[in-house]
Scaffold this active site. Structure first.
Site, short mmCIF file in Angstrom:
data_model
loop_
_atom_site.label_atom_id
_atom_site.label_comp_id
_atom_site.label_asym_id
_atom_site.label_seq_id
_atom_site.Cartn_x
_atom_site.Cartn_y
_atom_site.Cartn_z
N ASP A 32 -18.59 37.38 -4.27
CA ASP A 32 -18.39 38.42 -2.97
C ASP A 32 -17.19 37.67 -2.49
OD1 ASP A 32 -19.34 40.08 -4.77
OD2 ASP A 32 -21.37 40.58 -3.54
N ALA A 33 -18.21 36.55 -1.70
CA ALA A 33 -17.78 35.94 -0.54
C ALA A 33 -15.74 36.00 -0.74
CB ALA A 33 -17.96 34.26 -0.67
N TYR A 35 -13.77 37.12 -2.22
CA TYR A 35 -13.09 38.92 -2.71
C TYR A 35 -13.21 38.92 -1.02
CZ TYR A 35 -12.62 44.21 -2.60
OH TYR A 35 -12.43 45.10 -2.52
N SER A 81 -17.65 53.97 2.85
CA SER A 81 -18.88 52.52 2.79
C SER A 81 -19.81 51.67 3.63
CB SER A 81 -18.44 51.57 1.90
OG SER A 81 -18.51 50.17 2.20
N GLU A 111 -32.51 48.32 8.00
CA GLU A 111 -33.48 48.77 7.18
C GLU A 111 -32.41 47.52 6.09
OE1 GLU A 111 -31.40 52.70 5.89
OE2 GLU A 111 -32.28 53.29 7.79
N LYS A 113 -30.95 45.72 3.73
CA LYS A 113 -29.28 45.87 3.06
C LYS A 113 -29.50 46.06 0.85
CE LYS A 113 -24.83 46.45 2.77
NZ LYS A 113 -24.10 45.47 1.01
N ASP A 115 -29.71 45.85 -2.39
CA ASP A 115 -27.83 45.30 -3.11
C ASP A 115 -28.44 46.02 -4.36
OD1 ASP A 115 -25.13 43.86 -3.80
OD2 ASP A 115 -26.24 42.38 -3.48
N ARG A 134 -21.10 57.15 -6.23
CA ARG A 134 -20.14 57.45 -4.89
C ARG A 134 -19.10 57.30 -5.43
NH1 ARG A 134 -20.17 52.22 -0.57
NH2 ARG A 134 -18.67 51.79 -3.26
N TYR A 223 -31.74 55.98 1.93
CA TYR A 223 -31.64 55.26 3.02
C TYR A 223 -31.26 56.55 3.70
CZ TYR A 223 -26.99 53.93 1.07
OH TYR A 223 -26.19 54.18 -0.14
N LYS A 290 -28.04 50.86 12.12
CA LYS A 290 -27.33 51.80 12.32
C LYS A 290 -28.34 53.15 13.56
CE LYS A 290 -27.91 52.77 7.08
NZ LYS A 290 -28.60 53.78 6.04
N LYS A 314 -24.40 40.62 7.42
CA LYS A 314 -24.84 40.30 6.04
C LYS A 314 -24.93 38.88 6.24
CE LYS A 314 -22.08 42.32 3.14
NZ LYS A 314 -21.20 42.77 1.86
N CYS A 408 -25.96 6.11 -24.13
CA CYS A 408 -27.03 6.13 -23.28
C CYS A 408 -25.99 5.77 -22.39
CB CYS A 408 -28.33 5.81 -23.13
SG CYS A 408 -29.10 5.45 -22.23
N CYS A 411 -28.37 2.65 -20.33
CA CYS A 411 -28.58 1.04 -21.71
C CYS A 411 -27.71 1.19 -23.17
CB CYS A 411 -30.91 1.59 -22.79
SG CYS A 411 -30.19 2.53 -23.65
N CYS A 426 -31.43 9.90 -25.39
CA CYS A 426 -31.46 8.60 -25.36
C CYS A 426 -32.85 8.18 -26.67
CB CYS A 426 -30.98 7.43 -23.79
SG CYS A 426 -31.23 5.99 -24.77
N CYS A 432 -35.01 1.20 -23.01
CA CYS A 432 -34.32 1.92 -21.52
C CYS A 432 -34.60 2.15 -20.29
CB CYS A 432 -33.74 3.14 -22.01
SG CYS A 432 -32.22 4.40 -20.65
N1 LIG Z 1 -16.63 39.68 -6.32
C1 LIG Z 1 -15.63 41.08 -6.73
O1 LIG Z 1 -14.87 40.30 -7.13
C2 LIG Z 1 -15.92 42.50 -5.74
C3 LIG Z 1 -15.28 42.79 -5.97
C4 LIG Z 1 -15.05 44.35 -4.29
C5 LIG Z 1 -16.30 44.39 -3.65
N2 LIG Z 1 -16.97 43.64 -4.16
C6 LIG Z 1 -18.20 43.43 -3.08
O2 LIG Z 1 -18.82 44.34 -2.86
C7 LIG Z 1 -19.47 44.39 -1.37
C8 LIG Z 1 -18.32 45.66 -1.14
O3 LIG Z 1 -18.62 46.72 -1.28
P1 LIG Z 1 -18.95 48.36 -0.86
O4 LIG Z 1 -17.64 49.08 -0.56
O5 LIG Z 1 -19.35 48.95 -2.00
O6 LIG Z 1 -19.92 48.16 0.42
P2 LIG Z 1 -21.59 47.33 0.79
O7 LIG Z 1 -21.78 47.44 -0.69
O8 LIG Z 1 -21.09 46.21 1.28
O9 LIG Z 1 -21.63 48.27 1.79
C9 LIG Z 1 -22.11 49.71 1.54
C10 LIG Z 1 -22.77 50.21 -0.02
O10 LIG Z 1 -24.67 49.75 1.11
C11 LIG Z 1 -25.41 50.24 -0.03
N3 LIG Z 1 -26.44 49.79 0.95
C12 LIG Z 1 -27.47 49.46 1.33
N4 LIG Z 1 -28.47 49.18 1.57
C13 LIG Z 1 -28.54 50.30 2.52
C14 LIG Z 1 -29.19 50.90 3.93
N5 LIG Z 1 -30.16 51.04 3.55
N6 LIG Z 1 -28.17 51.92 4.13
C15 LIG Z 1 -26.85 52.39 4.47
N7 LIG Z 1 -26.03 51.90 2.56
C16 LIG Z 1 -27.01 50.77 2.62
C17 LIG Z 1 -24.53 51.37 -0.24
O11 LIG Z 1 -24.73 51.74 -1.07
C18 LIG Z 1 -23.79 51.69 0.69
O12 LIG Z 1 -22.42 52.50 -0.47
C19 LIG Z 1 -18.86 43.67 -0.45
O13 LIG Z 1 -20.03 42.38 -1.14
C20 LIG Z 1 -17.93 42.79 -1.41
O14 LIG Z 1 -17.91 41.17 -1.89
C21 LIG Z 1 -16.91 41.98 -4.90
ZN LIG Z 2 -30.59 4.68 -22.75
#
Ligand SMILES: NC(=O)c1ccc[n+]([C@@H]2O[C@H](COP(=O)([O-])OP(=O)(O)OC[C@H]3O[C@@H](n4cnc5c(N)ncnc54)[C@H](O)[C@@H]3O)[C@@H](O)[C@H]2O)c1
Ligand SMILES: [Zn+2]
Length: 668
Positions: A32-33, A35, A81, A111, A113, A115, A134, A223, A290, A314, A408, A411, A426, A432
């Site tokens: 993700d980082a 991306y 998003s 809240e 976040k 994943d 979504r 949420y 929020k 994040k 090895c 040794c 080994c 050894c």
């Molecule tokens: N690695 C890759 O190839 C790749 C590709 C696309 C996206 N991504 C990653 O996906 C993320 C972007 O995805 P995104 O657009 O879905 O956004 P996001 O996941 O960063 O944030 C939005 C989502 O957060 C979630 N969420 C969790 N807890 C929540 C809360 N308490 N309140 C509200 N929402 C909450 C909801 O599902 C909402 O849709 C980024 O981290 C990005 O790096 C990675």
């Molecule tokens: Zn050895």
């Protein structure tokens, strides 16, 4: 095409491809980082040159697309998003924008976040009606039957004080435990593993067979409220209050939700939950902050794909991308040869990582990794960094296979990998340097040479202070040399030297066991001693001959043959004999004297006349197997003084019990 326009077009295409892998295939190929870096670069270019921004830009759209294999559901209200902030400074700027627009009386709802995957669930007259992903924000996939299998989601709302139509929005997650179990099952079957719990949750929800979803132990937390009808229905005037309403209807809401009044309180919440992150039952990748007052939310409104009144704060990335520059092979204390990846240093999970274990040859094969590859490294909490995947599209033409050394690295002895075992070892053993400490601890231990007072700490110091290199050196130690060790006065040193002298007198079986040949335990050593009787005969034996010995199969026979084929092992044996280790001749045991053959004996309590280890060896010489616990298969229990639970158990099971006197009679 101008360079900038070109780069924008390229980034757009590249990011869209990553979006497809992430949102549609549930199988991202970059962390993700990375991306996020690409996306930020695109955002910056588009801000400078809005004229080149393309309609298909990922900055203009939410998420992926709805898969055609599902019915499409048009959301009653778009599912958006969130924008991101990554540090206190960015959060403070976010807060400032809000304060500027709303004035005073501002509070936040904070809240975790979660994943996972966003879903929308519609209840009509309190009854679960349908659920959707979504998707692209406007249209999602109909996953009603799959969501229905999630146990924590109510099929009917509680009480009678809910609106006739209510849409619940929340996150479907896969708890760590379920994720680990799922991947473990996949590993056993040789299936592809999920990269992280988020992708696993998404993949599990978008199954055509809801039985599969049901087996995945998914969880859910709401949420937000989505659409409510009639619009005039009275709802709480704060986000926090609405979450409480949801909770009162029986919809799960995270216990971690908090109201915060100031930036300082938000920061405290953020750091507190970050610290507990690895002990939570599920993955979170930050907190969501929020604006709490619904009136403020309405006046702040939305930008292209996210609300202005909320942000995802994040945590630092736990997954990063870097280069595998080489592989070193390390030898562990038990001889296991472990491949260690040398990485281009990368900051991940709060520290700079420059190497990571590759575990063993199986793991290398599973990852399909080569030197020169770009890999994804993960460091979560205090867990040691793991290489989780290879970024296939970044493999250079000259990437090199990872080859285990034949010798090895410490040794130079040969290394071996036994079929069916993951570990490569080994074969140097005592020779050894890497294995010396463990080997000498074993050599001196109770069931081996039994050197009284030669504990692990003493052995470690003897080697660290270079007083001992091989076990034969033990027999050259002087009391004055040993006073160099911690808490070792002249008196204890003299005692230890005397104990070493006493240990020279041993048995052939103990001597064989002490050598630490792989898989040659006490019982096998006793059988070998009884069979070969002399060291010369044993040294001259071939693998075929070893197999004739009781309890010795092809694997142990191979270990034995291999051990005795190494010149340095023979050297160690010779040195030990030279140092004065000796044992009484192994008596001729005629076949008819194996009177206890096939029987299982157990010793318990204190023996007063016999040494317990000797008694055990003698029983074994008569063909008995000596076990550690009583069962219905036990033939006889020898109960010494103060025998306890084993005696009770034997009596309960009706096992024959004899005392020490009777044992002496049998042995003589
Ligand atoms: N690695 C890759 O190839 C790749 C590709 C696309 C996206 N991504 C990653 O996906 C993320 C972007 O995805 P995104 O657009 O879905 O956004 P996001 O996941 O960063 O944030 C939005 C989502 O957060 C979630 N969420 C969790 N807890 C929540 C809360 N308490 N309140 C509200 N929402 C909450 C909801 O599902 C909402 O849709 C980024 O981290 C990005 O790096 C990675
Ligand atoms: Zn050895």
């Amino acid at each position: 095409m101008p360079a900038i326009q070109n780069e924008i077009a390229q980034l757009t295409a590249e990011l869209n491809q990553h979006n497809y892998r992430y949102y549609v295939d549930d199988s991202p190929s970059i962390p993700d980082a990375e991306y996020d870096r690409l996306l930020n670069r695109l955002k910056a270019l588009e801000t400078e040159h809005p004229e080149f921004c393309r309609p298909d830009s990922p900055t203009q759209r939410v998420g992926g697309e709805a898969l055609a294999k599902f019915e499409q559901i048009k959301h009653l209200k778009p599912m958006l998003s969130l924008d991101n902030v990554f540090d206190e400074q960015e959060f403070t700027a976010f807060n400032q924008r809000i304060v500027d627009k709303t004035g005073k009386d501002l509070s936040y709802c904070c809240e975790p976040k979660l994943d996972g995957l966003a879903v929308s669930i519609v209840y009509r007259d309190g009854v679960f009606e349908r659920a959707a992903t979504r998707g692209d924000g406007q249209t999602g996939e109909d996953i009603t039957e799959n969501v229905r299998t999630i146990k924590s989601i109510p099929l009917t709302l509680r009480g009678d004080n809910f609106p006739p139509l209510v849409e619940v929005r929340g996150e479907v997650i896969m708890p760590h435990k379920a994720f680990d179990a799922l991947n473990e099952r996949a590993r056993v079957k040789g299936d592809k593993l999920f990269v992280n719990p988020r992708n696993a949750a998404a993949g599990s929800l978008r199954q055509l067979d809801s039985k599969i979803t049901a087996s995945r132990a998914l969880g859910f937390y709401a949420y937000a409220l989505g659409v409510v009808e009639p619009e005039t229905w009275e709802l709480a005037d704060s986000h926090y209050g609405q979450l409480e309403q949801l909770r009162s209807w029986g919809v799960p809401v995270s216990q971690e939700v908090r109201g915060c009044e100031t930036v300082a309180e938000v920061m405290a919440y953020y750091y507190d939950i970050q610290q507990r992150r690895s002990s939570l039952e599920f993955e979170i990748d930050g907190v969501v902050v929020k604006v709490n007052q619904i009136a403020h939310q309405l006046s702040l409104g939305f930008v292209a794909k996210a609300p202005r009144w909320a942000t995802a704060f994040k945590f630092p990335a736990q997954e990063e991308m870097t280069l595998l520059e080489g592989v070193d092979f390390q030898v562990g204390r038990t001889g296991a040869v472990t491949p260690v990846a040398r990485l281009k240093p990368v900051f991940v999970g709060g520290v700079t990582v420059s190497n990571a274990t590759l575990h063993n040859a199986d793991e290398i094969a599973r990852l399909g990794v080569k030197v020169g590859d770009t890999i994804i490294i993960r460091r979560a909490g205090d867990v040691i960094p793991q290489i989780v995947a290879v970024v296939a599209e970044k493999r250079p033409d000259d990437a090199k296979d990872i080859v285990f050394p034949a010798h090895c690295p410490v040794c130079d002895s040969e290394v071996e990998r036994v079929e069916g075992e993951a570990v490569t070892r080994c074969t140097g053993g005592l020779f050894c340097e890497a294995q010396r400490k463990e080997a000498i601890k074993h050599f001196a231990s109770r069931k081996a040479l039994d050197i009284d007072g030669m504990g692990d700490k003493v052995v470690e110091q003897l080697i660290d202070k270079e007083l001992v290199e091989s076990p034969a050196d033990l027999f050259r130690l002087t009391a004055s040399a040993m006073t160099m060790l911690e808490r070792m006065g002249m008196k204890s040193a003299t005692k230890l030297v005397a104990a070493i002298e006493v240990a020279k007198q041993t048995t052939f079986a103990r001597f064989l066991y002490a050598l630490g040949i792989r898989e040659v335990g006490e019982a096998t050593a006793a059988n070998l001693a009884a069979y070969f009787k002399t060291l010369e005969a044993l040294k001259a034996a071939s693998a075929e001959e070893f197999i004739k010995v009781d309890d010795v199969g092809t694997i142990v026979a191979a270990h034995l043959a291999h051990f005795l084929a190494q010149p340095h092992n023979l050297e160690v044996i010779d040195k030990l004999v030279e140092a004065g280790i000796h044992w009484p001749a192994v008596e001729e045991v005629a076949e008819e004297d194996l009177s206890l053959k096939g029987q299982t004996w157990v010793l318990t309590g204190t023996l007063t006349q016999l040494n317990r280890n000797d008694a055990k060896a003698k029983l074994q010489a008569l063909g008995a197997k000596v076990a550690g616990s009583v069962s219905k298969n036990t033939d006889c229990l020898v109960a010494g003084a103060a025998a306890g639970s084993k005696l009770t158990k034997a009596q309960e099971l009706g096992v024959k019990v004899i005392d020490e006197e009777a044992l002496i009679a049998i042995l003589s």
